[in-house]
Design a protein around this motif. Structure first.
Motif, PDB file in Angstrom:
ATOM      1  N   VAL A  69      86.954  66.086  46.331  1.00  0.00           N
ATOM      2  CA  VAL A  69      85.781  65.580  47.055  1.00  0.00           C
ATOM      3  C   VAL A  69      84.567  65.827  46.170  1.00  0.00           C
ATOM      4  O   VAL A  69      84.437  66.902  45.575  1.00  0.00           O
ATOM      5  CB  VAL A  69      85.606  66.322  48.401  1.00  0.00           C
ATOM      6  CG1 VAL A  69      84.306  65.921  49.073  1.00  0.00           C
ATOM      7  CG2 VAL A  69      86.786  66.068  49.308  1.00  0.00           C
ATOM      8  N   ALA A 101      82.018  68.136  41.523  1.00  0.00           N
ATOM      9  CA  ALA A 101      82.239  68.918  42.737  1.00  0.00           C
ATOM     10  C   ALA A 101      81.770  70.335  42.481  1.00  0.00           C
ATOM     11  O   ALA A 101      82.250  70.980  41.554  1.00  0.00           O
ATOM     12  CB  ALA A 101      83.717  68.904  43.112  1.00  0.00           C
ATOM     13  N   GLU A 131      85.812  60.930  48.722  1.00  0.00           N
ATOM     14  CA  GLU A 131      86.709  61.857  49.399  1.00  0.00           C
ATOM     15  C   GLU A 131      87.934  62.100  48.526  1.00  0.00           C
ATOM     16  O   GLU A 131      88.255  61.284  47.653  1.00  0.00           O
ATOM     17  CB  GLU A 131      87.158  61.282  50.746  1.00  0.00           C
ATOM     18  CG  GLU A 131      86.040  61.131  51.747  1.00  0.00           C
ATOM     19  CD  GLU A 131      85.432  62.456  52.160  1.00  0.00           C
ATOM     20  OE1 GLU A 131      86.183  63.438  52.320  1.00  0.00           O
ATOM     21  OE2 GLU A 131      84.198  62.513  52.323  1.00  0.00           O
ATOM     22  N   TYR A 132      88.637  63.184  48.777  1.00  0.00           N
ATOM     23  CA  TYR A 132      89.871  63.471  48.067  1.00  0.00           C
ATOM     24  C   TYR A 132      90.847  62.316  48.264  1.00  0.00           C
ATOM     25  O   TYR A 132      91.000  61.805  49.358  1.00  0.00           O
ATOM     26  CB  TYR A 132      90.495  64.775  48.589  1.00  0.00           C
ATOM     27  CG  TYR A 132      91.888  65.003  48.069  1.00  0.00           C
ATOM     28  CD1 TYR A 132      92.097  65.396  46.755  1.00  0.00           C
ATOM     29  CD2 TYR A 132      92.990  64.795  48.876  1.00  0.00           C
ATOM     30  CE1 TYR A 132      93.370  65.589  46.257  1.00  0.00           C
ATOM     31  CE2 TYR A 132      94.266  64.988  48.399  1.00  0.00           C
ATOM     32  CZ  TYR A 132      94.458  65.384  47.090  1.00  0.00           C
ATOM     33  OH  TYR A 132      95.722  65.565  46.601  1.00  0.00           O
ATOM     34  N   GLN A 169      90.637  59.270  47.475  1.00  0.00           N
ATOM     35  CA  GLN A 169      90.042  57.950  47.709  1.00  0.00           C
ATOM     36  C   GLN A 169      90.271  57.078  46.479  1.00  0.00           C
ATOM     37  O   GLN A 169      90.072  57.521  45.344  1.00  0.00           O
ATOM     38  CB  GLN A 169      88.540  58.093  47.948  1.00  0.00           C
ATOM     39  CG  GLN A 169      87.831  56.769  48.157  1.00  0.00           C
ATOM     40  CD  GLN A 169      86.343  56.955  48.443  1.00  0.00           C
ATOM     41  OE1 GLN A 169      85.909  58.033  48.829  1.00  0.00           O
ATOM     42  NE2 GLN A 169      85.570  55.905  48.256  1.00  0.00           N
TER      43      GLN A 169
END
Length: 162
Positions: free
Chosen positions: A87, A119, A146-147, A149
């Motif tokens: 993220v 991050a 987002e993670y 994505q």
């Protein structure tokens, strides 16, 4: 680590913490910096997909974490996609004003850096997990992600691309 430890003991403790931290992180790590009082340990890895720039940084005995992102399909397509490893904020270039790592139409190889996700002040390289031609950049530069994505959609290579 305690206040009575000497610099070598403090550095050994920081090295152990750095190895543990890198092992626990979910994505590739480029740089780790730990501090205990006056002692600072900074570890930086140069990945072969990008030219190394010499930097006067002490190195700890740790292996880089360099797992390419899995390539499931981009949303609404059957194209493979390069996905966010963490993220954070997605950047298409290594620094403001620089050319992007890749553009639509570029051919990428496995392990090639295609972007960065920042991050918690760490710059995490985003690498392609398979070869392909960049079909679409799915996230704008500087936007939050987002993670896992999808960031970049790839077209599989054909015989003429190889």
């Amino acid at each position: 680590m305690s206040a009575e430890d000497g610099p070598e003991e403090v550095l050994d403790g920081l090295s152990r913490h750095a190895r543990k931290l890198v092992a626990e992180l979910a994505g590739p790590v480029r740089r780790v910096r730990l501090r205990s009082g006056e002692t600072v340990l900074e570890v930086e890895w140069h990945h072969p997909a990008r030219p190394a720039h010499p930097a006067p940084v002490p190195r700890a005995e740790a292996d880089p974490v360099a797992a390419p992102q899995v390539q499931p399909t981009a949303p609404g397509t059957d194209r493979p996609a390069v996905r966010a490893p963490v993220v954070g904020t997605f950047y298409r270039s290594p620094e403001p004003g620089a050319a992007p790592f890749v553009a639509v139409g570029d051919v990428v190889r496995p392990g090639q850096v295609v972007g960065i996700v920042e991050a918690m002040k760490l710059m995490n390289e985003v690498t392609a997990g398979q070869a392909g031609r960049v079909a679409e950049v799915l996230v704008e530069d500087g936007k939050p992600v987002e993670y896992d994505q999808p960031l970049i959609a790839l077209e599989p290579l054909t015989g003429r691309d190889v």
